[in-house]
Design a protein around this motif. Sequence first.
Motif, PDB file in Angstrom:
ATOM      1  N   ALA A  31       0.897  -1.146   0.012  1.00 45.98           N
ATOM      2  CA  ALA A  31      -0.036   0.143   0.061  1.00 45.98           C
ATOM      3  C   ALA A  31       0.784   1.281   0.062  1.00 45.98           C
ATOM      4  N   CYS A  32       2.089   1.343   0.884  1.00 45.11           N
ATOM      5  CA  CYS A  32       2.737   2.570   1.075  1.00 45.11           C
ATOM      6  C   CYS A  32       3.523   2.641  -0.401  1.00 45.11           C
ATOM      7  N   GLY A  33       4.053   1.538  -0.936  1.00 46.62           N
ATOM      8  CA  GLY A  33       4.652   1.637  -2.164  1.00 46.62           C
ATOM      9  C   GLY A  33       3.827   2.055  -3.321  1.00 46.62           C
ATOM     10  N   LEU A  34       2.731   1.518  -3.186  1.00 50.88           N
ATOM     11  CA  LEU A  34       1.891   2.052  -4.422  1.00 50.88           C
ATOM     12  C   LEU A  34       1.562   3.641  -4.379  1.00 50.88           C
ATOM     13  N   LEU A  35       1.164   4.092  -3.104  1.00 55.36           N
ATOM     14  CA  LEU A  35       1.020   5.365  -2.944  1.00 55.36           C
ATOM     15  C   LEU A  35       2.139   6.296  -3.074  1.00 55.36           C
ATOM     16  N   LEU A  36       3.398   5.779  -2.833  1.00 55.59           N
ATOM     17  CA  LEU A  36       4.764   6.565  -3.201  1.00 55.59           C
ATOM     18  C   LEU A  36       4.944   6.452  -4.665  1.00 55.59           C
ATOM     19  N   LEU A  37       4.608   5.431  -5.311  1.00 54.40           N
ATOM     20  CA  LEU A  37       4.584   5.541  -6.944  1.00 54.40           C
ATOM     21  C   LEU A  37       3.737   6.310  -7.573  1.00 54.40           C
ATOM     22  N   LEU A  38       2.331   6.209  -7.108  1.00 52.99           N
ATOM     23  CA  LEU A  38       1.264   6.809  -7.935  1.00 52.99           C
ATOM     24  C   LEU A  38       1.076   8.233  -7.590  1.00 52.99           C
ATOM     25  N   PHE A  39       1.509   8.639  -6.416  1.00 49.06           N
ATOM     26  CA  PHE A  39       1.007   9.994  -6.125  1.00 49.06           C
ATOM     27  C   PHE A  39       2.404  10.530  -5.309  1.00 49.06           C
ATOM     28  N   PRO A  40       3.457  10.592  -6.068  1.00 48.88           N
ATOM     29  CA  PRO A  40       4.752  11.421  -5.228  1.00 48.88           C
ATOM     30  C   PRO A  40       4.457  12.674  -5.101  1.00 48.88           C
ATOM     31  N   GLY A  41       3.752  13.342  -6.102  1.00 47.87           N
ATOM     32  CA  GLY A  41       3.492  15.087  -5.852  1.00 47.87           C
ATOM     33  C   GLY A  41       2.916  15.313  -4.641  1.00 47.87           C
ATOM     34  N   TYR A  42       1.695  14.674  -4.380  1.00 46.16           N
ATOM     35  CA  TYR A  42       1.127  14.774  -3.368  1.00 46.16           C
ATOM     36  C   TYR A  42       1.639  14.509  -1.950  1.00 46.16           C
ATOM     37  N   ILE A  43       2.388  13.361  -2.182  1.00 43.26           N
ATOM     38  CA  ILE A  43       2.981  12.970  -0.833  1.00 43.26           C
ATOM     39  C   ILE A  43       4.125  13.983  -0.395  1.00 43.26           C
ATOM     40  N   ALA A  44       4.807  14.502  -1.485  1.00 44.28           N
ATOM     41  CA  ALA A  44       5.913  15.646  -1.188  1.00 44.28           C
ATOM     42  C   ALA A  44       4.939  16.654  -0.693  1.00 44.28           C
ATOM     43  N   ASP A  45       4.059  17.037  -1.090  1.00 48.35           N
ATOM     44  CA  ASP A  45       3.378  18.407  -0.438  1.00 48.35           C
ATOM     45  C   ASP A  45       2.890  18.171   0.782  1.00 48.35           C
ATOM     46  N   TRP A  46       2.160  16.981   1.129  1.00 49.25           N
ATOM     47  CA  TRP A  46       1.631  16.789   2.379  1.00 49.25           C
ATOM     48  C   TRP A  46       2.783  16.538   3.422  1.00 49.25           C
ATOM     49  N   THR A  47       4.061  15.934   3.145  1.00 46.96           N
ATOM     50  CA  THR A  47       4.863  15.464   4.035  1.00 46.96           C
ATOM     51  C   THR A  47       6.179  16.638   4.170  1.00 46.96           C
ATOM     52  N   GLY A  48       6.375  17.070   3.035  1.00 44.93           N
ATOM     53  CA  GLY A  48       7.527  18.129   3.117  1.00 44.93           C
ATOM     54  C   GLY A  48       8.780  17.098   2.429  1.00 44.93           C
ATOM     55  N   LEU A  49       8.719  16.172   2.084  1.00 48.25           N
ATOM     56  CA  LEU A  49       9.714  15.321   1.599  1.00 48.25           C
ATOM     57  C   LEU A  49       9.660  15.553   0.085  1.00 48.25           C
ATOM     58  N   ASP A  50      10.244  16.559  -0.374  1.00 47.51           N
ATOM     59  CA  ASP A  50      10.076  17.003  -1.454  1.00 47.51           C
ATOM     60  C   ASP A  50      10.909  16.421  -2.886  1.00 47.51           C
ATOM     61  N   ASN A  51      11.754  15.431  -2.407  1.00 49.12           N
ATOM     62  CA  ASN A  51      12.512  14.948  -3.551  1.00 49.12           C
ATOM     63  C   ASN A  51      11.500  13.488  -4.130  1.00 49.12           C
ATOM     64  N   ARG A  52      11.070  13.964  -5.319  1.00 50.76           N
ATOM     65  CA  ARG A  52      10.093  12.983  -5.722  1.00 50.76           C
ATOM     66  C   ARG A  52      10.789  11.783  -6.316  1.00 50.76           C
ATOM     67  N   SER A 106      17.660  19.696   7.662  1.00 50.28           N
ATOM     68  CA  SER A 106      18.971  19.986   7.133  1.00 50.28           C
ATOM     69  C   SER A 106      18.889  19.676   5.417  1.00 50.28           C
ATOM     70  N   ALA A 107      17.927  18.642   5.054  1.00 51.21           N
ATOM     71  CA  ALA A 107      17.544  18.275   3.816  1.00 51.21           C
ATOM     72  C   ALA A 107      16.205  18.606   3.351  1.00 51.21           C
ATOM     73  N   TYR A 108      15.303  18.351   4.362  1.00 51.85           N
ATOM     74  CA  TYR A 108      13.937  18.657   4.262  1.00 51.85           C
ATOM     75  C   TYR A 108      13.366  19.474   5.406  1.00 51.85           C
ATOM     76  N   THR A 109      12.239  20.065   4.798  1.00 54.34           N
ATOM     77  CA  THR A 109      11.411  20.794   6.007  1.00 54.34           C
ATOM     78  C   THR A 109      10.071  19.975   5.977  1.00 54.34           C
ATOM     79  N   ILE A 110      10.069  19.015   6.957  1.00 55.31           N
ATOM     80  CA  ILE A 110       9.009  18.062   7.206  1.00 55.31           C
ATOM     81  C   ILE A 110       7.787  18.493   8.032  1.00 55.31           C
ATOM     82  N   THR A 111       6.748  18.703   7.171  1.00 55.74           N
ATOM     83  CA  THR A 111       5.416  18.845   7.783  1.00 55.74           C
ATOM     84  C   THR A 111       5.093  18.122   8.930  1.00 55.74           C
TER      85      THR A 111
END
Length: 149
Positions: A31-52, A106-111
Motif C-alpha cells: 500500500a505504501c509503495g503504491l502510494l509513493l509510486l502513484l502520488f509522489p507529488g501529493y505525498i511530497a506536498d503533504w509531508t515536506g519530503l520534496d524529492n519525488r 537539514s535536507a527537508y522541511t518535514i510538515t
Amino acid sequence: MKQQEKSGANLMAEEAVIRKVLLMNAVSSGACGLLLLLFPGYIADWTGLDNRLSLIGTGVFLLVVVAFLSWAATRSVISPRVVLVFSILDFLWVIDSLLLLVGNGSAYTITLFGMWAIILVAAVVGVFAICEAIYWWYNRPLASQKQHR
C-alpha cells in the motif's frame, strides 16, 4: 515423544503467526509503495519530503520487498534465515526513519503531517521487525541444523 509433538505443534503455531506477520507486512508495504509510486507529488506536498525521485525509488523498493515477503509467506516451511533478513530490513527502515526525523531541516522541511506519518509507519514496521526477530530467535537452531545436513 510428547516433547517432540509439543515442539512440532509450537513450530506450526509459530509458523502460522509469522506467516500472518509477513503477509501483513507485505500488504502494508504494498500500500505504501503504491502510494509513493502513484502520488509522489501529493505525498511530497503533504509531508515536506520534496524529492519525488526518492519517493518513487522508495516505492519501487517496497514493491520488490513485497514480492519477497509474499514468496516467503507462501512457502510450506518458513526459513528463519529469510525472516531474519526481513527483520534486519525492517529495523533499518526504523533507524532511517529516526534519522530522517532527527535531520529535519537539514535536507527537508518535514510538515507536522509528515512527521506523524513517518512515526506511524516506523512504529508499524518496528512491530513487524520485533515479531520477525522473535521468530528467528526461537527457530535459529532449526536453521543451523538444516545447514549441517
